[in-house]
Design a protein around this motif. Structure first.
Motif, mmCIF file in Angstrom:
data_model
loop_
_atom_site.group_PDB
_atom_site.id
_atom_site.type_symbol
_atom_site.label_atom_id
_atom_site.label_comp_id
_atom_site.label_asym_id
_atom_site.label_seq_id
_atom_site.Cartn_x
_atom_site.Cartn_y
_atom_site.Cartn_z
ATOM 1 N N GLY A 1 6.230 19.573 -7.516
ATOM 2 C CA GLY A 1 7.615 19.310 -7.877
ATOM 3 C C GLY A 1 7.645 18.377 -9.071
ATOM 4 O O GLY A 1 6.609 17.860 -9.510
ATOM 5 N N PRO A 2 8.829 18.080 -9.617
ATOM 6 C CA PRO A 2 8.942 17.293 -10.849
ATOM 7 C C PRO A 2 8.810 15.787 -10.597
ATOM 8 O O PRO A 2 9.748 15.014 -10.806
ATOM 9 C CB PRO A 2 10.337 17.663 -11.358
ATOM 10 C CG PRO A 2 11.113 17.929 -10.106
ATOM 11 C CD PRO A 2 10.149 18.562 -9.146
ATOM 12 N N VAL A 3 7.641 15.375 -10.145
ATOM 13 C CA VAL A 3 7.384 13.974 -9.785
ATOM 14 C C VAL A 3 6.018 13.565 -10.303
ATOM 15 O O VAL A 3 5.031 14.288 -10.120
ATOM 16 C CB VAL A 3 7.409 13.767 -8.255
ATOM 17 C CG1 VAL A 3 7.228 12.293 -7.906
ATOM 18 C CG2 VAL A 3 8.687 14.318 -7.648
ATOM 19 N N THR A 4 5.939 12.405 -10.949
ATOM 20 C CA THR A 4 4.658 11.785 -11.267
ATOM 21 C C THR A 4 4.614 10.399 -10.637
ATOM 22 O O THR A 4 5.656 9.766 -10.430
ATOM 23 C CB THR A 4 4.420 11.663 -12.780
ATOM 24 O OG1 THR A 4 5.456 10.846 -13.359
ATOM 25 C CG2 THR A 4 4.399 13.023 -13.451
ATOM 26 N N CYS A 5 3.400 9.934 -10.345
ATOM 27 C CA CYS A 5 3.188 8.633 -9.725
ATOM 28 C C CYS A 5 2.344 7.765 -10.657
ATOM 29 O O CYS A 5 1.345 8.249 -11.211
ATOM 30 C CB CYS A 5 2.484 8.784 -8.387
ATOM 31 S SG CYS A 5 3.336 9.857 -7.220
ATOM 32 N N VAL A 6 2.732 6.519 -10.811
ATOM 33 C CA VAL A 6 2.027 5.603 -11.703
ATOM 34 C C VAL A 6 1.429 4.463 -10.895
ATOM 35 O O VAL A 6 2.116 3.835 -10.087
ATOM 36 C CB VAL A 6 2.974 5.041 -12.787
ATOM 37 C CG1 VAL A 6 2.216 4.074 -13.704
ATOM 38 C CG2 VAL A 6 3.595 6.170 -13.604
ATOM 39 N N TYR A 7 0.129 4.209 -11.130
ATOM 40 C CA TYR A 7 -0.601 3.144 -10.441
ATOM 41 C C TYR A 7 -1.312 2.279 -11.493
ATOM 42 O O TYR A 7 -1.893 2.819 -12.440
ATOM 43 C CB TYR A 7 -1.669 3.711 -9.494
ATOM 44 C CG TYR A 7 -1.205 4.829 -8.602
ATOM 45 C CD1 TYR A 7 -0.814 4.596 -7.286
ATOM 46 C CD2 TYR A 7 -1.174 6.148 -9.062
ATOM 47 C CE1 TYR A 7 -0.407 5.630 -6.456
ATOM 48 C CE2 TYR A 7 -0.765 7.196 -8.240
ATOM 49 C CZ TYR A 7 -0.385 6.926 -6.942
ATOM 50 O OH TYR A 7 0.018 7.960 -6.123
ATOM 51 N N GLY A 8 -1.285 0.975 -11.305
ATOM 52 C CA GLY A 8 -1.994 0.095 -12.210
ATOM 53 C C GLY A 8 -3.442 -0.100 -11.779
ATOM 54 O O GLY A 8 -3.774 0.039 -10.603
ATOM 55 N N PHE A 9 -4.314 -0.444 -12.741
ATOM 56 C CA PHE A 9 -5.700 -0.760 -12.398
ATOM 57 C C PHE A 9 -6.252 -1.803 -13.367
ATOM 58 O O PHE A 9 -5.778 -1.945 -14.491
ATOM 59 C CB PHE A 9 -6.588 0.497 -12.397
ATOM 60 C CG PHE A 9 -6.877 1.079 -13.763
ATOM 61 C CD1 PHE A 9 -7.928 0.599 -14.541
ATOM 62 C CD2 PHE A 9 -6.128 2.139 -14.274
ATOM 63 C CE1 PHE A 9 -8.219 1.136 -15.783
ATOM 64 C CE2 PHE A 9 -6.401 2.690 -15.512
ATOM 65 C CZ PHE A 9 -7.447 2.186 -16.277
ATOM 66 N N GLU A 10 -7.270 -2.513 -12.896
ATOM 67 C CA GLU A 10 -7.994 -3.470 -13.737
ATOM 68 C C GLU A 10 -9.320 -2.885 -14.203
ATOM 69 O O GLU A 10 -9.700 -3.038 -15.350
ATOM 70 C CB GLU A 10 -8.251 -4.773 -12.970
ATOM 71 C CG GLU A 10 -7.042 -5.697 -12.884
ATOM 72 C CD GLU A 10 -6.627 -6.248 -14.251
ATOM 73 O OE1 GLU A 10 -7.506 -6.441 -15.120
ATOM 74 O OE2 GLU A 10 -5.422 -6.467 -14.453
ATOM 75 N N LYS A 11 -10.037 -2.232 -13.284
ATOM 76 C CA LYS A 11 -11.343 -1.657 -13.606
ATOM 77 C C LYS A 11 -11.260 -0.138 -13.533
ATOM 78 O O LYS A 11 -10.797 0.428 -12.533
ATOM 79 C CB LYS A 11 -12.409 -2.176 -12.638
ATOM 80 C CG LYS A 11 -12.657 -3.677 -12.740
ATOM 81 C CD LYS A 11 -13.757 -4.105 -11.765
ATOM 82 C CE LYS A 11 -14.039 -5.596 -11.869
ATOM 83 N NZ LYS A 11 -15.093 -6.022 -10.908
ATOM 84 N N LEU A 12 -11.748 0.506 -14.580
ATOM 85 C CA LEU A 12 -11.694 1.960 -14.643
ATOM 86 C C LEU A 12 -12.427 2.603 -13.475
ATOM 87 O O LEU A 12 -11.939 3.575 -12.886
ATOM 88 C CB LEU A 12 -12.296 2.446 -15.968
ATOM 89 C CG LEU A 12 -12.317 3.961 -16.192
ATOM 90 C CD1 LEU A 12 -10.908 4.536 -16.214
ATOM 91 C CD2 LEU A 12 -13.049 4.300 -17.494
#
Length: 463
Positions: A367-378
């Motif tokens: 469906g038309p949804v994206t989720c964004v998550y932060g990170f410090e280490k790749l």
């Protein structure tokens, strides 16, 4: 034939056409006709005949791009601009299959490498595997059919193709077009039905030599478990495609491809961008820029030339996606957009930091949804990205070569796009899901290999 059923527009649920549905007797007749074809070797279509049919079909389709594009937009809900691109790709797929016939051959097997193999000459040929059953999905109602049918025609396999119940019209038109191009009807037959039991009967019939399935993992793996002994298969499912955004990424250059990857066809793509991992140093600005572009997307009737995001295929799918969004918000995610506009249409949504155990973080949203998550280490972000039981395509955005290479090497994916979105595909490249995302390799040439068998012939030189 069983009772007819109605095909409706995905956007407003208005009637497009009423078509007859096939029943068990029709299925038996179709499988029997296809099986008799493959058993009659003297009646096999010659390679030059198959090539000419595919070339002619490509030309006919090229002449009717607008007609097919409108049909795709009506029954599938894909915006007209993207539907036309799908039709253009279908033309290319037919041409690719015709071109591959020129190079579709066996190989020489070295002999004389041991005393026991001396005086012999060996080579292989490729033969059609047998009757192909192709069960397809709704989201690319023309091009997916081409990727299943064109390889079968190219290698000389009779094919029975069952389109998705909501989107049969593109398939029926393509089958008619192939017939017009010179393909005798029994070589490409359609099975139109809403009856899942009848579809299963097609897939599991012992006269079927190969099953090509595109659709949900639950159904695909179930059908594989029920196949008759000896039947081979290819399964194409979906995933929750991850994107790594390194701190070196140029935000002014990456928002557009990410939006395309996440909201193309309202996210109803098996490799749609879903989980976006962004370095914390640029996360706030990334979310701001992404939200600005997503809010500007034109949502609505797919038949309008300027529409960028159309409907979901069924009202129940819009309800499911809305429920998943609500669940994520209740668990603490920040929501941008996502309002339901109609029975099948949702505003594009962004969820910022949904919980790790939320459905949107664990399952394919479609469906038309994206989720964004932060990170410090790749490496930590990659570990989370790889933690799900399915894997398909992934991408990384970076202007530094080191993090780009590290992500490309460590992401669990069949393909990693560097500085491009996860949904990128050309019709001649191999296309495959890993683990629960699929089985076998798609693409015109790989599918031709799957639908054929190699036979070795050995000549012994007289003493």
């Amino acid at each position: 034939m069983s009772q007819p059923y109605q095909v409706v527009q995905a956007y407003d649920r208005t009637l497009i056409k009423e078509i007859p549905a096939d029943d068990a007797a029709a299925l038996e007749a179709k499988v029997d006709a296809a099986f008799r074809l493959i058993k009659n070797r003297d009646g096999a279509l010659k390679p030059y005949h198959r090539s000419a049919i595919l070339i002619r079909a490509a030309a006919l389709l090229g002449e009717r791009l607008d007609t097919f594009a409108r049909l795709i937009a009506q029954e599938g809900g894909k915006p007209l601009t993207d539907a036309r691109i799908e039709a253009i790709r279908a033309v290319d797929g037919l041409r690719n299959a015709a071109e591959e016939i020129r190079n579709f051959a066996g190989r020489e097997i070295p002999m004389g490498l041991t005393p026991a193999s001396d005086g012999r000459w060996a080579f292989t040929t490729r033969e059609p595997i047998g009757v192909v059953a192709a069960i397809s999905a709704f989201n690319h109602p023309l091009n997916l059919i081409v990727h299943q049918v064109a390889p079968a025609v190219a290698v000389g396999c009779p094919v029975i193709v069952k389109p998705a119940a909501p989107t049969p019209l593109s398939c029926l038109e393509l089958a008619a077009l192939l017939c017009e191009a010179g393909l005798p009807e029994p070589w490409c037959q359609t099975l139109v039905t809403e009856d899942n039991a009848l579809s299963e009967r097609l897939a599991t019939d012992p006269r079927i030599a190969f099953l090509s399935f595109i659709g949900s993992a639950r159904v695909g793996w179930y059908l594989r478990s029920k196949l008759a002994p000896g039947t081979r298969c290819a399964l194409e499912h979906g995933g929750a495609a991850p994107v790594m955004v390194d701190r070196s990424a140029r935000l002014d250059r990456i928002i557009e491809p990410i939006v395309k990857g996440g909201y193309y066809h309202a996210g109803q793509v098996c490799v749609s961008t879903q989980r976006i991992f962004v370095h914390n140093d640029i996360k706030a600005e990334f979310v701001e820029r992404l939200a600005s572009r997503v809010r500007a997307l034109r949502v609505g009737d797919p038949l309008l030339a300027d529409t960028e995001v159309g409907p979901l295929i069924l009202p129940r799918e819009a309800t499911r996606v809305s429920n998943w969004i609500d669940e994520a918000v209740a668990a603490g995610a920040q929501l941008i957009g996502g309002r339901r506009r109609s029975e099948t249409t949702l505003e594009p949504a962004i969820l910022v930091e949904p919980a790790a155990d939320a459905k949107v973080s664990q399952l394919e949203i479609f469906g038309p949804v994206t989720c964004v998550y932060g990170f410090e280490k790749l490496d930590d972000a990659i570990e989370i990205a790889n933690s799900l039981p399915f894997a398909f395509q992934a991408s990384v955005f970076s202007t530094d070569i080191e993090p780009a290479l590290r992500a490309a090497q460590r992401l669990d994916a069949s393909a990693v796009m560097v500085n491009d979105h996860t949904a990128f595909r050309t019709d001649w490249m191999p296309f495959a899901g890993r683990r629960q995302s699929g089985y076998g390799i798609g693409g015109i040439r790989p599918t031709m290999n799957e639908m054929s068998e190699e036979k070795m012939i050995v000549f012994r030189q007289a003493d």
